[in-house]
Design a protein around this motif. Structure first.
Motif, mmCIF file in Angstrom:
data_model
loop_
_atom_site.group_PDB
_atom_site.id
_atom_site.type_symbol
_atom_site.label_atom_id
_atom_site.label_comp_id
_atom_site.label_asym_id
_atom_site.label_seq_id
_atom_site.Cartn_x
_atom_site.Cartn_y
_atom_site.Cartn_z
ATOM 1 N N VAL A 121 0.830 -1.210 0.000
ATOM 2 C CA VAL A 121 0.000 0.000 0.000
ATOM 3 C C VAL A 121 0.864 1.260 0.000
ATOM 4 C CG1 VAL A 121 -1.699 1.344 1.298
ATOM 5 C CG2 VAL A 121 -1.963 -1.130 1.083
ATOM 6 N N ILE A 122 1.861 1.302 0.868
ATOM 7 C CA ILE A 122 2.664 2.525 0.992
ATOM 8 C C ILE A 122 3.522 2.765 -0.250
ATOM 9 C CG2 ILE A 122 4.847 1.710 2.036
ATOM 10 C CD1 ILE A 122 4.403 3.972 4.149
ATOM 11 N N SER A 123 3.792 1.705 -1.009
ATOM 12 C CA SER A 123 4.569 1.851 -2.249
ATOM 13 C C SER A 123 3.814 2.602 -3.335
ATOM 14 C CB SER A 123 5.002 0.476 -2.769
ATOM 15 O OG SER A 123 5.884 -0.155 -1.874
ATOM 16 N N LEU A 124 2.520 2.788 -3.154
ATOM 17 C CA LEU A 124 1.742 3.587 -4.106
ATOM 18 C C LEU A 124 2.223 5.039 -4.140
ATOM 19 C CD1 LEU A 124 -1.845 2.228 -3.296
ATOM 20 C CD2 LEU A 124 -0.540 1.803 -5.393
ATOM 21 N N THR A 125 2.906 5.460 -3.082
ATOM 22 C CA THR A 125 3.449 6.828 -3.051
ATOM 23 C C THR A 125 4.475 7.054 -4.159
ATOM 24 O OG1 THR A 125 5.156 6.166 -1.452
ATOM 25 C CG2 THR A 125 3.093 7.047 -0.556
ATOM 26 N N LEU A 126 5.053 5.979 -4.676
ATOM 27 C CA LEU A 126 6.070 6.109 -5.732
ATOM 28 C C LEU A 126 5.499 6.773 -6.984
ATOM 29 C CD1 LEU A 126 7.818 2.604 -5.505
ATOM 30 C CD2 LEU A 126 8.521 4.752 -4.435
ATOM 31 N N PHE A 127 4.265 6.438 -7.338
ATOM 32 C CA PHE A 127 3.646 7.019 -8.536
ATOM 33 C C PHE A 127 3.452 8.526 -8.381
ATOM 34 C CE2 PHE A 127 2.138 2.559 -8.678
ATOM 35 C CZ PHE A 127 2.630 2.209 -9.929
ATOM 36 N N PHE A 128 2.977 8.934 -7.220
ATOM 37 C CA PHE A 128 2.745 10.360 -6.994
ATOM 38 C C PHE A 128 4.066 11.118 -6.873
ATOM 39 C CE2 PHE A 128 -1.031 8.147 -5.496
ATOM 40 C CZ PHE A 128 -2.030 8.846 -6.163
ATOM 41 N N GLY A 129 5.082 10.455 -6.311
ATOM 42 C CA GLY A 129 6.405 11.070 -6.241
ATOM 43 C C GLY A 129 6.973 11.334 -7.621
ATOM 44 N N ALA A 130 6.731 10.395 -8.542
ATOM 45 C CA ALA A 130 7.188 10.578 -9.928
ATOM 46 C C ALA A 130 6.455 11.737 -10.594
ATOM 47 C CB ALA A 130 6.966 9.288 -10.720
ATOM 48 N N LEU A 131 5.149 11.847 -10.330
ATOM 49 C CA LEU A 131 4.363 12.939 -10.892
ATOM 50 C C LEU A 131 4.843 14.288 -10.358
ATOM 51 C CD1 LEU A 131 0.773 11.387 -10.586
ATOM 52 C CD2 LEU A 131 2.082 11.670 -12.686
#
Length: 486
Positions: A121-131
């Motif tokens: 779940v917390i790895s979903l932050t990777l997508f927003f970090g890339a954005l």
């Protein structure tokens, strides 16, 4: 107004907005962390800290190299920004897939099955970090730190509220996960409202290669640093337990919160400022010196003061269940007090385009750090923390070495510049620490007395010795007040 004065005004204005962002968001984060610490257990923090190692490493792949390349390169255009945007998102997708598949293995490594779902779940932050990474790089390059202020402030308010509510409802470690995820989501939404940049349907592999030729060294340096910084969390979590890791992490949180935000505010503004002046070495040296001296003037008393009042701070804010974090907090205050020298030197090296120097420095420092970790791990977590002090002192020498040649600004000159600030901060520490032995029944009054005496004593010494950095800072504040009155 000439270009030099205009540049100075831009840098000062950017610093003010960056400080507002850091102080505002981290001030709220500080309050949130205190409330969460009262609601959660050290073991809850330990569980999340264990898995943050893996998301931090992934973010080093996704963001570090390209973002710095965009800032350092003088003529970045729309094709550069869009190409980096799509590349970062592809890397984020690959990292998420790897972490999703590896989650059960990581859970078995720590012998904690709950880690599997939390990591996914917390790895979903990777997508927003890339954005976010390209948006932040663009705003930083244009010195538009006011926009970043609003995105960070909104994100911390929403995420802090989310974390507190979930912790109160008994979600444990999941409250920290929700806090992290909501923070990056809200930040992404606000950035899209406050920034006019949008990715275009254009892509150039050649541009990516050009940026990567500089950025890969920064990325590798960031990856090495991230691995090393999180290695302590991984080792403590594996060889000790989650409660010990929670205490160590909380002991690090307070000095890190102060140091990273003050030093980080200066560093993030000075990188594009150095990059703009990279052909004028004398000017860059002057800016590096100013960054080191001014940040140490602010940071030294805060770090040494926190070390002196660590025990009453923990008892009052976090309660006695966190008393185990006090010795770690005191030792790590020394580590973070030395951040100004390290950051200013490294930012100058990056801005001058010497990413190869930067990578070599990171490799040397981390080899030394790992050797020290190997020798200290069997002697307890407190000895491991002391080892970090030794490594940090060596790192300040290593980081300054290239600038002796690049800027004619070596280690001994830098130490000479910050020594007056260090000296009076140590004197203040001694006075404040002695006050802590007074027989006070009220912890709050004792802490308040220590803070007041420390602040007055430090200000008194600065005015008596007429420190150049103190006078410089006062002049900036006076000039800004005059502008406000006008």
């Amino acid at each position: 107004m000439d270009s030099q004065s205009c540049m100075k005004e831009t840098v000062i204005s950017s610093l003010i907005w960056k400080f507002l962002e850091r102080l505002g968001t981290q001030g709220i984060q500080f309050v949130v962390s205190i409330i969460l610490a009262r609601l959660l257990l050290p073991s809850d923090y330990g569980v999340v800290t264990m898995i943050m190692v893996f998301t931090a490493i992934s973010n080093a792949f996704i963001q570090a190299g390209f973002s710095t390349s965009l800032i350092q390169q003088k003529n970045s255009d729309e094709l550069d920004y869009s190409s980096v945007f799509y590349t970062s998102f592809i890397i984020a997708t690959l990292c998420y897939v790897i972490l999703y598949i590896a989650a059960p293995i990581i859970a078995d490594f720590y012998n904690m099955q709950q880690i599997k779902d939390i990591l996914r779940v917390i790895s979903l932050t990777l997508f927003f970090g890339a954005l976010n990474s390209v948006q932040i790089a663009k705003l930083s390059k244009d010195m538009k730190f006011k926009n970043l202020f609003f995105s960070s402030l909104g994100a911390i308010i929403v995420s802090g509220t989310t974390g507190i509510v979930m912790a109160y409802l008994g979600f444990g470690a999941w409250a920290l996960v929700a806090q992290q995820l909501s923070n990056i989501i809200v930040s992404t939404i606000i950035l899209n409202f406050t920034s006019s940049w949008r990715p275009k349907l254009v892509y150039s592999l050649e541009r990516v290669k050009v940026l990567f030729s500089y950025g890969w060294k920064i990325m590798c340096s960031s990856l090495i640093d991230t691995l090393y910084q999180n290695l302590y969390n991984l080792v403590i979590g594996k060889f000790y337990n989650s409660a010990t890791l929670g205490n160590y992490n909380k002991g690090e949180q307070f000095p890190k919160l102060i140091a990273v935000n003050i030093d980080g505010a200066i560093g993030s503004v000075m990188l594009p400022a150095y990059a703009r002046e990279q052909e004028r070495k004398v000017k860059v040296k002057k800016m590096v010196r100013r960054a080191i001296v001014t940040s140490s003037l602010i940071l030294f008393p805060l770090m040494f003061g926190l070390a002196a009042i660590a025990e009453p701070v923990v008892k009052l804010l976090l309660t006695d269940k966190w008393i185990g974090c006090v010795p770690y907090m005191q030792i790590l205050c020394i580590v973070y007090a030395l951040y100004p020298i390290n950051t200013a030197n490294l930012q100058a090296i990056k801005a001058l385009g010497k990413s190869d120097y930067f990578l070599k420095l990171e490799i040397i420092k981390k080899i030394i750090g790992i050797i020290v970790l190997i020798f200290t791990v069997s002697h307890g977590v407190f000895v491991m923390a002391i080892g970090q002090v030794f490594v940090t002192i060596l790192s300040t020498i290593i980081n300054s070495f290239p600038n002796r040649k690049l800027l004619n600004y070596g280690y001994f000159e830098q130490i000479k510049d910050i020594f007056p600030n260090l000296f009076i901060a140590i004197l203040m520490f001694i006075v404040v620490y002695i006050i802590g032995y007074l027989d006070f029944n009220n912890v709050f009054l004792l802490m308040l007395l220590q803070i007041l005496v420390g602040a007055v004593f430090y200000m008194f010494l600065m005015s008596i010795f007429k420190l150049e950095s103190y006078i410089y800072l006062l002049n900036i504040i006076k000039n800004k007040f005059k502008e406000v009155r006008k």
